[in-house]
Scaffold this motif. Structure first.
Motif, mmCIF file in Angstrom:
data_model
loop_
_atom_site.group_PDB
_atom_site.id
_atom_site.type_symbol
_atom_site.label_atom_id
_atom_site.label_comp_id
_atom_site.label_asym_id
_atom_site.label_seq_id
_atom_site.Cartn_x
_atom_site.Cartn_y
_atom_site.Cartn_z
ATOM 1 N N GLY A 1 48.155 -14.828 14.300
ATOM 2 C CA GLY A 1 47.916 -13.888 13.216
ATOM 3 C C GLY A 1 47.389 -14.615 11.989
ATOM 4 N N ARG A 2 46.836 -13.859 11.050
ATOM 5 C CA ARG A 2 46.222 -14.487 9.875
ATOM 6 C C ARG A 2 47.246 -15.249 9.028
ATOM 7 N N TRP A 3 48.419 -14.640 8.797
ATOM 8 C CA TRP A 3 49.407 -15.312 7.964
ATOM 9 C C TRP A 3 50.031 -16.499 8.670
ATOM 10 N N HIS A 4 50.184 -16.399 9.986
ATOM 11 C CA HIS A 4 50.695 -17.549 10.747
ATOM 12 C C HIS A 4 49.684 -18.694 10.700
ATOM 13 N N THR A 5 48.403 -18.351 10.736
ATOM 14 C CA THR A 5 47.351 -19.367 10.636
ATOM 15 C C THR A 5 47.410 -20.074 9.291
ATOM 16 N N TRP A 6 47.584 -19.282 8.229
ATOM 17 C CA TRP A 6 47.696 -19.869 6.893
ATOM 18 C C TRP A 6 48.896 -20.809 6.819
ATOM 19 N N ARG A 7 50.048 -20.319 7.266
ATOM 20 C CA ARG A 7 51.290 -21.058 7.072
ATOM 21 C C ARG A 7 51.389 -22.294 7.957
ATOM 22 N N ALA A 8 50.984 -22.200 9.197
ATOM 23 C CA ALA A 8 51.214 -23.277 10.153
ATOM 24 C C ALA A 8 50.032 -24.219 10.340
ATOM 25 N N GLN B 1 47.241 -28.645 6.084
ATOM 26 C CA GLN B 1 46.094 -29.556 6.014
ATOM 27 C C GLN B 1 45.414 -29.517 4.645
ATOM 28 N N ALA B 2 45.505 -28.372 3.972
ATOM 29 C CA ALA B 2 44.767 -28.197 2.718
ATOM 30 C C ALA B 2 45.489 -28.786 1.513
ATOM 31 N N ILE B 3 46.813 -28.728 1.499
ATOM 32 C CA ILE B 3 47.552 -29.111 0.295
ATOM 33 C C ILE B 3 47.675 -30.625 0.083
ATOM 34 N N ILE C 1 50.468 -41.285 4.529
ATOM 35 C CA ILE C 1 51.044 -41.966 5.675
ATOM 36 C C ILE C 1 51.464 -40.962 6.739
ATOM 37 N N ARG C 2 52.053 -39.841 6.308
ATOM 38 C CA ARG C 2 52.508 -38.840 7.275
ATOM 39 C C ARG C 2 51.359 -38.161 7.994
ATOM 40 N N SER C 3 50.190 -38.084 7.333
ATOM 41 C CA SER C 3 49.048 -37.381 7.937
ATOM 42 C C SER C 3 48.282 -38.237 8.937
ATOM 43 N N ARG C 4 48.627 -39.522 9.025
ATOM 44 C CA ARG C 4 47.922 -40.404 9.963
ATOM 45 C C ARG C 4 48.326 -40.114 11.408
#
Length: 222
Positions: free
Chosen positions: A131-138, A143-145, A219-222
């Motif tokens: 769903g759209r909101w699940h896509t935003w949240r998960a 990735q954006a913030i 570091i966490r995003s690697r």
């Protein structure tokens, strides 16, 4: 009146009063930060809404807030809203004013982060039936913030530095109290020096915390 250039005795005497006012400054900044981060994200998401009226309304609000001075907005909230039946305390009004003003700038930061997420992520979420909101949240926001945390942190520090404007709506923040103390004793050097030192110390500390958070997220995003 003491003829010494800097009276340390007087400085220690007024420090507790400045400390109390400084807590008000920090409180206004923290409340404003919560409002700005939350509203900013809401504006950014609303501007990408499939409902055109909502997207246009969010865009108009962001551009209007960004195009008008913070001081004018504070005056409007404090002096005009009571005539419409909405009366708030000076501190609450100041926090809302700061939060609303900086939310418009943070909305642009969020938007840049969201635009940086590859389009394939949206397509993959759609293909998986999210769903759209699940896509935003998960998928999108995680990735954006992180990449825009430094910019968000800079605006929070900027908000902290703008708190002296709240004195215009009778908030006894730290700089206003320093001015009052100076007018009472005719010694402005000590209170203004202490205020400058406090603001500088907190700004430097906040900058270090933002840098540390940025490294942790990297570091966490690697």
């Amino acid at each position: 009146m003491d003829d010494r250039f800097f009276d340390w005795g007087y400085a220690w005497e007024i420090l507790p009063r400045l400390g109390e006012a400084f807590l008000i400054t920090v409180e206004a900044t923290l409340l404003g930060t919560v409002i700005a981060l939350t509203l900013g994200l809401a504006w950014a998401i609303a501007r990408r809404s499939r409902q055109r009226p909502l997207a246009l309304a969010a865009t108009w609000v962001v551009e209007f807030v960004r195009s008008t001075p913070l001081l004018v907005q504070l005056y409007f909230l404090f002096y005009v809203l009571p005539s419409a039946g909405l009366t708030l305390s000076p501190l609450t009004t100041g926090a809302i004013g700061l939060g609303l003003h900086y939310s418009a700038y943070m909305a642009e930061v969020y938007r840049a982060g969201i635009d940086g997420v590859p389009r394939q992520q949206w397509e993959a979420a759609l293909a998986l039936g999210f769903g759209r909101w699940h896509t935003w949240r998960a998928i999108i926001l995680p990735q954006a913030i992180p990449p825009v945390v430094p910019a968000l942190g800079n605006y929070i520090i900027g908000m902290f530095k703008d708190t002296p404007l709240l004195s215009a709506i009778t908030v006894l923040e730290v700089l206003q109290v320093a001015k009052i103390l100076g007018s009472q004793s005719f010694r402005y050097l000590e209170p203004l020096t202490l205020v400058g030192a406090l603001l500088l110390a907190v700004s430097l500390l906040a900058s270090q915390l933002v840098q540390k958070l940025e490294k942790t997220l990297a570091i966490r995003s690697r």
